[in-house]
Write a protein that holds these residues in place. Structure first.
Motif, PDB file in Angstrom:
ATOM      1  N   ARG A 142      29.528  18.788  57.004  1.00 22.33           N
ATOM      2  CA  ARG A 142      28.583  17.977  56.995  1.00 22.33           C
ATOM      3  C   ARG A 142      27.046  18.819  57.293  1.00 22.33           C
ATOM      4  NH1 ARG A 142      25.058  16.474  61.144  1.00 22.33           N
ATOM      5  NH2 ARG A 142      26.001  18.038  62.390  1.00 22.33           N
ATOM      6  N   LEU A 143      27.001  19.708  57.986  1.00 20.44           N
ATOM      7  CA  LEU A 143      25.907  20.779  58.071  1.00 20.44           C
ATOM      8  C   LEU A 143      25.346  20.964  56.539  1.00 20.44           C
ATOM      9  CD1 LEU A 143      26.892  22.699  61.193  1.00 20.44           C
ATOM     10  CD2 LEU A 143      25.053  21.060  60.893  1.00 20.44           C
ATOM     11  N   ILE A 144      26.305  21.653  55.914  1.00 16.47           N
ATOM     12  CA  ILE A 144      26.147  21.885  54.364  1.00 16.47           C
ATOM     13  C   ILE A 144      25.479  20.821  53.701  1.00 16.47           C
ATOM     14  CG2 ILE A 144      27.136  23.129  52.283  1.00 16.47           C
ATOM     15  CD1 ILE A 144      29.294  24.441  53.981  1.00 16.47           C
ATOM     16  N   LYS A 145      26.026  19.729  53.785  1.00 12.36           N
ATOM     17  CA  LYS A 145      25.451  18.795  53.063  1.00 12.36           C
ATOM     18  C   LYS A 145      24.167  18.293  53.323  1.00 12.36           C
ATOM     19  CE  LYS A 145      28.113  15.188  51.380  1.00 12.36           C
ATOM     20  NZ  LYS A 145      29.043  14.257  51.411  1.00 12.36           N
ATOM     21  N   ARG A 171      37.316  17.826  50.614  1.00 13.95           N
ATOM     22  CA  ARG A 171      36.250  18.559  50.640  1.00 13.95           C
ATOM     23  C   ARG A 171      36.300  19.760  51.838  1.00 13.95           C
ATOM     24  NH1 ARG A 171      35.876  13.434  52.660  1.00 13.95           N
ATOM     25  NH2 ARG A 171      35.888  12.921  54.966  1.00 13.95           N
ATOM     26  N   GLY A 172      35.504  20.753  51.772  1.00 15.75           N
ATOM     27  CA  GLY A 172      35.752  21.922  52.249  1.00 15.75           C
ATOM     28  C   GLY A 172      36.547  22.981  51.578  1.00 15.75           C
ATOM     29  N   GLU A 226      32.865  19.366  60.220  1.00 12.49           N
ATOM     30  CA  GLU A 226      31.335  19.738  60.618  1.00 12.49           C
ATOM     31  C   GLU A 226      30.812  20.714  59.952  1.00 12.49           C
ATOM     32  OE1 GLU A 226      28.086  19.444  63.262  1.00 12.49           O
ATOM     33  OE2 GLU A 226      29.775  18.405  62.781  1.00 12.49           O
ATOM     34  N   GLU A 227      31.269  21.717  59.705  1.00  7.94           N
ATOM     35  CA  GLU A 227      30.692  22.726  58.710  1.00  7.94           C
ATOM     36  C   GLU A 227      30.179  22.038  57.446  1.00  7.94           C
ATOM     37  OE1 GLU A 227      32.758  26.877  59.707  1.00  7.94           O
ATOM     38  OE2 GLU A 227      33.814  25.634  58.631  1.00  7.94           O
ATOM     39  N   ALA A 247      29.889  32.789  64.599  1.00 13.19           N
ATOM     40  CA  ALA A 247      30.780  31.259  64.800  1.00 13.19           C
ATOM     41  C   ALA A 247      30.553  30.442  63.552  1.00 13.19           C
ATOM     42  CB  ALA A 247      30.628  30.672  65.815  1.00 13.19           C
ATOM     43  N   SER A 248      29.117  30.363  63.058  1.00 14.71           N
ATOM     44  CA  SER A 248      28.988  29.162  62.086  1.00 14.71           C
ATOM     45  C   SER A 248      29.237  29.833  60.832  1.00 14.71           C
ATOM     46  CB  SER A 248      27.473  28.965  62.341  1.00 14.71           C
ATOM     47  OG  SER A 248      26.960  28.217  61.136  1.00 14.71           O
ATOM     48  N   PHE A 249      29.892  29.213  59.991  1.00 13.51           N
ATOM     49  CA  PHE A 249      30.597  29.608  58.831  1.00 13.51           C
ATOM     50  C   PHE A 249      31.271  31.186  58.761  1.00 13.51           C
ATOM     51  CE2 PHE A 249      28.232  26.424  57.384  1.00 13.51           C
ATOM     52  CZ  PHE A 249      26.711  26.387  57.212  1.00 13.51           C
TER      53      PHE A 249
END
Length: 261
Positions: A28-31, A197-198, A25-26, A259-261
């Motif tokens: 996906r958000l970065i992309k 990825r990640g 999910e992280e 929480a995010s990143f």
């Protein structure tokens, strides 16, 4: 934080891979944020030669909140401080988009050569964290290193063209000549770190590296965050490049615990 064995591997090889640091999910958000940066265009975006295919975009953390959080991630910042043994700031932020069948070569070079000559960075007390936005394989243009090649310090580079704009072109302003690379590779070999990825690839400011074209149907996107020691801040009287290429704010970063990143 890295273990003593991981630190030893990084010091010895000049690079280290940590797999699956960021979840699906992280990524996906970065992309999604990266695609928005490319779509905005402007001088910060570069394209592949003779095309309109994006090759890279710089300085995203200066205005995009998500990328501003990312550089302060508790999964990145403490490790940068650990490896550099100091507080750090972001010297440079860029997203490389090596598109499927379109992404072209990056010539052999050392990053510190650019930072020293163009930005006035005194010493190679900097490193880069490369976040894999896609699975990186042997087919989609992975970064290729000379393990241990950073140990010899800065290598004399061939200079092509004038002005800072040439630091962004496919034919790099500072590249290492073939004879020198032949000797380095004969002595140390080559390595192309791969992973899902990640993952995060850490590498030294002085390690010689390059990448081949992406011959696969799979993109190979990277977010590259360059952390520099606050004691190694650039000499503003020598720097020639704009702030989105070379930071002017040397305030030490603090880790973000949201929480995010």
């Amino acid at each position: 934080m890295l273990s003593p064995n991981q630190i030893d591997e990084y010091r010895r090889k000049g690079f280290l891979v940590q797999e699956r640091v960021f979840d699906e999910e992280e990524i996906r958000l970065i992309k999604a944020g990266a695609e928005q940066e490319f779509a905005e265009g402007g001088e910060r975006v570069t394209v592949e030669a003779d095309t309109d295919v994006p090759r890279g975009v710089h300085g995203c953390h200066l205005h995009a909140e998500a990328f501003g959080r990312l550089v302060r991630s508790r999964r990145l910042l403490p490790i940068a401080e650990q490896l550099l043994q100091d507080q750090v700031y972001v010297h440079q932020f860029k997203i490389n988009a090596k598109r499927a069948f379109k992404g072209e070569v990056w010539e052999w070079h050392q990053d510190y050569t650019f930072w020293h000559h163009e930005d006035g960075m005194p010493e190679p007390r900097a490193l880069t964290a490369a976040i894999f936005l896609d699975d990186v394989t042997e087919f989609n243009g992975p970064l290729t290193f000379v393990p241990g090649g950073h140990g010899g310090g800065e290598i004399d580079a061939e200079v092509e063209g004038d002005g800072w704009a040439n630091t962004l072109t496919a034919s790099l302003k500072y590249s290492i000549d073939i004879d020198t690379m032949r000797q380095l590779i004969a002595r140390n070999g080559m390595a192309a770190p791969k992973g899902p990825r990640g993952s995060v690839l850490w590498f030294d400011a002085n390690i010689p590296h390059a990448s081949v074209p992406n011959i696969s149907p799979v993109d190979r996107g990277l977010v590259l965050i360059t952390y520099n020691s606050v004691e190694n801040r650039i000499d503003l009287s020598r720097g020639t490049r704009p702030e989105w290429l070379a930071a002017r704010d040397f305030t030490p970063l603090t880790a973000m615990h949201a929480a995010s990143f």
